[in-house]
Design an enzyme around this catalytic site. Structure first.
Site, PDB file in Angstrom:
ATOM      1  CG  ASP A  40      58.002  12.445  -1.986  1.00  0.00           C
ATOM      2  OD1 ASP A  40      58.475  13.112  -1.068  1.00  0.00           O
ATOM      3  OD2 ASP A  40      58.606  12.709  -3.050  1.00  0.00           O
TER       4      ASP A  40
HETATM    5  N1  URA Z   1      57.735  13.866  -7.464  1.00  0.00           N
HETATM    6  C1  URA Z   1      58.480  13.578  -6.452  1.00  0.00           C
HETATM    7  O1  URA Z   1      59.610  13.342  -6.481  1.00  0.00           O
HETATM    8  N2  URA Z   1      57.649  13.658  -5.245  1.00  0.00           N
HETATM    9  C2  URA Z   1      56.389  13.777  -5.256  1.00  0.00           C
HETATM   10  O2  URA Z   1      55.817  13.973  -4.305  1.00  0.00           O
HETATM   11  C3  URA Z   1      55.775  14.266  -6.483  1.00  0.00           C
HETATM   12  C4  URA Z   1      56.470  14.205  -7.718  1.00  0.00           C
END
Ligand code: URA
Length: 232
Positions: free
Chosen positions: A104
């Site tokens: 993310d």
């Molecule tokens: N978990 C998350 O919260 N974000 C990511 O990008 C990957 C795993």
């Protein structure tokens, strides 16, 4: 030779087979100028012209595999997204590559990119249970009860996470290893037990470690590393 459309798209290095199915179903794939929606459609590799989201596909000659240390603030995509910073801007290869799964926007660390759709498919398939290791930094003491809950599985909005490997690295630092890849999973898991995430970083994908790769930089994977990932 006639091959399935999703396989053709994956082999052209555009995306994984699964993503190709999504693109077909959403009307973004054209064969010889005609939009196709049928997942089972076959294409003639020699003769047919396939266009996905406006891009003419060609067969990939050389497969490449990269590991990027994704900085915070970048979205994981191989397309331009308005004025947002995106990971593809950091890659200076002649061949187009796409991300294997997602990190993310606010998460940093190890992101694989490739033009090998079959490899991406293998890595992302839920049945393969590849361990992904994350480091969470927070601003308060992480209690044993919270660690235990994370280990057993927590409700992240109608879904109970599978067992995870969790250990405290310091009072306010945590290592979480998960095999699933639900959207923002680690953040949601932490929220479920009231852990405020200040920083989230993926440091390992299977046995592949980020090591000392600098933030924003990438490197090609060695052939033994690709082999190791495929054999996991
Ligand atoms: N978990 C998350 O919260 N974000 C990511 O990008 C990957 C795993």
């Amino acid at each position: 030779m006639l091959i399935r459309l999703n396989k053709y798209i994956a082999e052209s290095g555009y995306c994984s087979r699964r993503k190709a199915d999504e693109l077909i179903e959403s009307g973004k794939v054209f064969i010889n100028g005609k939009c196709v929606f049928e997942l089972g459609t076959k294409v003639d590799e020699e003769k047919d012209k396939v266009v996905v989201e406006g891009n003419i596909l060609n067969k990939v000659n050389k497969k490449i595999y990269l590991m990027l240390n994704k900085p915070k603030g970048y979205i994981t995509t191989n397309k331009e997204q308005f004025s947002r910073k995106a990971t593809y801007e950091l890659i200076k290869e002649n061949d187009r590559v796409f991300p294997v799964g997602r990190l993310d926007k606010d998460t940093e660390g190890l992101l694989l990119l490739t033009n090998d759709g079959e490899f991406a498919n293998l890595m992302m398939h839920p049945s393969h249970l590849i361990e992904k290791t994350y480091i969470v930094e927070t601003d308060s003491l992480i209690t044993k009860e919270k660690l235990d809950s994370l280990r057993k599985g927590v409700d992240i909005g109608g879904y109970i996470t599978k067992e995870a490997k969790v250990r405290r690295l310091s009072k306010e630092k945590l290592e979480i290893i998960i095999t699933e890849g639900k959207n923002r999973q680690v953040r949601k898991m932490c929220k479920a037990v009231d852990i405020n995430v200040l920083n989230l970083k993926r440091v390992k994908y299977g046995n592949l470690e980020l090591g000392d790769l600098k933030c924003g930089e990438y490197r090609l994977l060695k052939s033994y590393e690709v082999k190791m990932l495929k054999n996991m």
